[in-house]
Design a protein around this motif. Structure first.
Motif, PDB file in Angstrom:
ATOM      1  N   VAL A 234      -2.920  11.221  -1.669  1.00  0.00           N
ATOM      2  CA  VAL A 234      -2.506   9.817  -1.510  1.00  0.00           C
ATOM      3  C   VAL A 234      -0.980   9.772  -1.613  1.00  0.00           C
ATOM      4  O   VAL A 234      -0.407  10.166  -2.623  1.00  0.00           O
ATOM      5  N   ARG A 235      -0.336   9.297  -0.559  1.00  0.00           N
ATOM      6  CA  ARG A 235       1.123   9.350  -0.487  1.00  0.00           C
ATOM      7  C   ARG A 235       1.787   7.995  -0.674  1.00  0.00           C
ATOM      8  O   ARG A 235       2.995   7.875  -0.528  1.00  0.00           O
ATOM      9  N   GLY A 236       0.969   6.994  -0.933  1.00  0.00           N
ATOM     10  CA  GLY A 236       1.568   5.684  -1.147  1.00  0.00           C
ATOM     11  C   GLY A 236       0.518   4.598  -1.052  1.00  0.00           C
ATOM     12  O   GLY A 236      -0.693   4.883  -0.976  1.00  0.00           O
ATOM     13  N   PHE A 237       1.007   3.355  -1.061  1.00  0.00           N
ATOM     14  CA  PHE A 237       0.094   2.216  -1.095  1.00  0.00           C
ATOM     15  C   PHE A 237       0.489   1.150  -0.096  1.00  0.00           C
ATOM     16  O   PHE A 237       1.665   0.895   0.129  1.00  0.00           O
ATOM     17  N   HIS A 238      -0.536   0.581   0.473  1.00  0.00           N
ATOM     18  CA  HIS A 238      -0.328  -0.544   1.384  1.00  0.00           C
ATOM     19  C   HIS A 238      -0.968  -1.749   0.702  1.00  0.00           C
ATOM     20  O   HIS A 238      -2.197  -1.823   0.576  1.00  0.00           O
ATOM     21  N   ILE A 239      -0.125  -2.654   0.207  1.00  0.00           N
ATOM     22  CA  ILE A 239      -0.623  -3.785  -0.581  1.00  0.00           C
ATOM     23  C   ILE A 239      -0.751  -5.006   0.317  1.00  0.00           C
ATOM     24  O   ILE A 239       0.249  -5.581   0.755  1.00  0.00           O
ATOM     25  N   MET A 240      -1.985  -5.348   0.601  1.00  0.00           N
ATOM     26  CA  MET A 240      -2.227  -6.505   1.479  1.00  0.00           C
ATOM     27  C   MET A 240      -2.659  -7.681   0.620  1.00  0.00           C
ATOM     28  O   MET A 240      -3.830  -7.805   0.277  1.00  0.00           O
ATOM     29  N   ALA A 241      -1.704  -8.501   0.250  1.00  0.00           N
ATOM     30  CA  ALA A 241      -2.032  -9.677  -0.550  1.00  0.00           C
ATOM     31  C   ALA A 241      -2.102 -10.845   0.432  1.00  0.00           C
ATOM     32  O   ALA A 241      -1.082 -11.432   0.780  1.00  0.00           O
ATOM     33  N   ILE A 242      -3.297 -11.118   0.897  1.00  0.00           N
ATOM     34  CA  ILE A 242      -3.457 -12.054   2.002  1.00  0.00           C
ATOM     35  C   ILE A 242      -3.121 -13.477   1.567  1.00  0.00           C
ATOM     36  O   ILE A 242      -3.768 -14.025   0.692  1.00  0.00           O
ATOM     37  N   GLU A 243      -2.090 -14.050   2.185  1.00  0.00           N
ATOM     38  CA  GLU A 243      -1.570 -15.366   1.802  1.00  0.00           C
ATOM     39  C   GLU A 243      -1.332 -15.444   0.295  1.00  0.00           C
ATOM     40  O   GLU A 243      -1.549 -16.474  -0.347  1.00  0.00           O
ATOM     41  N   TRP A 244      -0.873 -14.353  -0.269  1.00  0.00           N
ATOM     42  CA  TRP A 244      -0.618 -14.287  -1.711  1.00  0.00           C
ATOM     43  C   TRP A 244       0.542 -13.331  -1.949  1.00  0.00           C
ATOM     44  O   TRP A 244       0.583 -12.616  -2.937  1.00  0.00           O
ATOM     45  N   GLU A 245       1.501 -13.353  -1.011  1.00  0.00           N
ATOM     46  CA  GLU A 245       2.626 -12.417  -1.048  1.00  0.00           C
ATOM     47  C   GLU A 245       3.389 -12.488  -2.362  1.00  0.00           C
ATOM     48  O   GLU A 245       3.939 -11.502  -2.826  1.00  0.00           O
TER      49      GLU A 245
END
Ligand code: SF4
Lengths: 307, 221
Positions: free
Chosen positions: A278-289
């Motif tokens: 695992v080389r990193g993270f993709h943080i998808m905070a949908i309409e919660w940036e």
């Protein structure tokens, strides 16, 4: 280095990369993009800009990427093959690159039946793997898909998606292998809630040495409420939300559920960062940036490296 | 075969409202097999139309004829003796048949009574499903005999997408995921390794994208 992409540099320097995403607005309101992107400033290495996500019309990813670029931030151009044929895709790629956009994510996209124009023609001239091949050919051979030379070929750092939770599970590693072979440089995965299954997938990835050929960023999405958890579990195709998780969120009072969601998200990151490959993270905070900076800090991913 | 479904009665009535004498033409091929426009359906529609006219206090004279093959000019000739006795033609054949009739009788209005749906096969009694899109460059040899162009909702040639779940397509739990079927079939043939060969971007010229298509067989023409 294949490109000028900041994401590529962060990964090449051996840091855990952090990306997040911005859904463009449903209208000509550029300030909405600026607001969302500003929240992420300094907390992520690059910002994905979705392309008519869930098949709902929004400001084009390219236009929104440009706004983000003008703010001095690093956008990732998402593009789906659902809405554009290869002519339109390639012209947008050259256009985006002409504005300094050098990182993209190649997707097939949700079917139009999910969106606000279910009556629309559904293009799919290419699939996501052929799309990756095309972008790589543009970059490495300086040629259009049709074979002609490109003047100043676009050097895109090429991303692709992987969903370890979709079926058939046993095909998910071979499918990743295909994306690697096609020329993808990095992967952003579907949101990980079922950590066990994700780790099993990663095992398969490592067995084939794929983690050494491609940088895998694990996707995470904080849950705002038990309602959202149930919705993700039951309504979103290819999403795997274990029952324990729904139970855990429903076990806390309503006004504490959002905090519980953030906690789960942070714990997931802390757990996954120890997973080899695992080389990193993709943080998808949908309409919660607005929660992304907090997640990044609490997960120990702050400050971001200066590249 | 080509499958079709009868149009709603009201739409057909709308077409023929101005007329009092029609020729209702069925076809003995595909639309007979899928019970949309064969002799039996011609009879049923004829009665339904006459009844509807009667309710309005009008009379509709219907001549019925079911041709062996409506997409074949040779059989369409059989309509010649009847054509002068009617104001309009209603065809229960697929779009190919309707167009053959329209081409032959330039002075007569021709209306379709069915919606032509797809090239498919019968799954069980009364159920037909799409199998082929006629892309003009068959890929079935690579995909274990299951067509991703016709049966994957996104016509992915290197699928499956991330929406495949429990063997079903993301668009609808009633629709099988073509790629699950392909994968299962490759496995039962022991050739699942071939999945990892990338299928290059398709040349859609052989499909509808290249414009209306034609086959010319010099040896037969
Ligand atoms: S779920 Fe299967 S059939 Fe449906 S679009 Fe995805 S790959 Fe194609």
């Amino acid at each position: 280095m294949k490109t000028e992409s900041v994401l590529e540099k962060v990964l090449a320097a051996g840091h855990l990369a952090v990306t997040s995403e911005c859904g463009p607005p449903r209208g000509a309101v550029p300030e909405k993009i600026r607001e969302k992107a500003d929240i992420l400033r300094g907390y992520v290495d690059a910002i994905n800009v979705t392309d008519n996500q869930t098949a709902v019309v929004r400001m084009s990813s390219f236009a929104a990427c440009l706004i983000i670029k003008q703010m001095g931030l690093e956008p990732i151009l998402q593009m789906v093959t659902r809405d554009r044929n290869r002519l339109a895709m390639q012209s947008d790629i050259i256009g985006a690159y002409s504005h300094g956009i050098n990182t993209m994510l190649c997707l097939s996209g949700d079917h139009p039946c999910f969106g606000d124009h279910p009556m629309a023609a559904n293009v799919y001239d290419l699939d996501s793997i052929q799309f990756i091949q095309m972008v790589r050919k543009m970059r490495d051979e300086g040629k259009f898909q049709g074979g002609d030379d490109i003047l100043n070929p676009p050097k895109m750092f090429i991303g692709a998606a992987a969903n370890p939770f979709a079926d058939p599970f046993e095909l998910r590693v071979p499918r990743l292998a295909k994306k690697v072979k096609a020329g993808a440089d990095f992967i952003q995965t579907q949101c990980v809630y079922n950590v066990e299954k994700f780790e099993k997938w990663m095992e398969g990835v490592r067995e084939r040495g794929l983690h050494e050929k491609i940088s895998i960023l694990a996707g995470v999405t904080p849950m705002k409420s038990v309602g959202m958890a149930r919705y993700m579990k039951n309504k979103v195709p290819g999403m795997d939300v274990p029952d324990e998780l729904v139970k855990r969120i429903s076990g806390v009072p309503k006004d504490k559920q959002a905090e519980e969601g953030i906690k789960i998200c942070v714990e997931t990151i802390e757990h996954l960062r120890e997973v080899d490959g695992v080389r990193g993270f993709h943080i998808m905070a949908i309409e919660w940036e607005q929660k992304v900076p907090e997640i990044v800090e609490r997960a120990g991913l702050y400050p971001r490296p200066k590249i | 075969m080509i499958t079709a479904e009868r149009k709603p009665l009201d739409e057909i009535i709308d077409y023929i409202k101005p007329f009092s004498r029609i020729l209702l033409v069925g076809c003995n091929e595909c639309v007979t097999v899928c019970a949309a426009g064969g002799r039996k359906e011609v009879g049923l529609l004829s009665s339904a139309l006459q009844m509807a006219f009667m309710k309005e206090g009008k009379v509709l004279d219907v001549k019925e004829l079911t041709l062996e093959r409506q997409c074949d000019p040779e059989y369409v000739e059989e309509l010649v003796p009847l054509i002068d006795q009617v104001d309009a033609v209603v065809s229960m054949a697929c779009g190919c048949g309707v167009q053959e009739v329209a081409k032959r009788f330039k002075e007569k209005p021709v209306f379709p009574a069915v919606n032509t749906k797809f090239m498919g096969a019968s799954e069980r009694q009364g159920v037909w499903a799409e199998r082929c899109q006629g892309c003009g460059d068959c890929v079935l040899g690579m995909t274990g005999g299951i067509c991703p162009v016709a049966r994957c909702s996104k016509r992915l040639l290197n699928g499956p997408c991330g929406g495949s779940s429990n063997g079903k397509c993301e668009i609808n739990p009633e629709v099988d995921c073509a790629w699950q079927l392909i994968w299962d079939r490759l496995k039962s043939l022991g050739i699942e390794k071939t999945y990892e060969e990338i299928v290059p971007a398709k040349d859609w010229r052989t499909s509808r994208d290249g414009g209306p298509r034609k086959i010319i067989r010099e040896d037969l023409a």
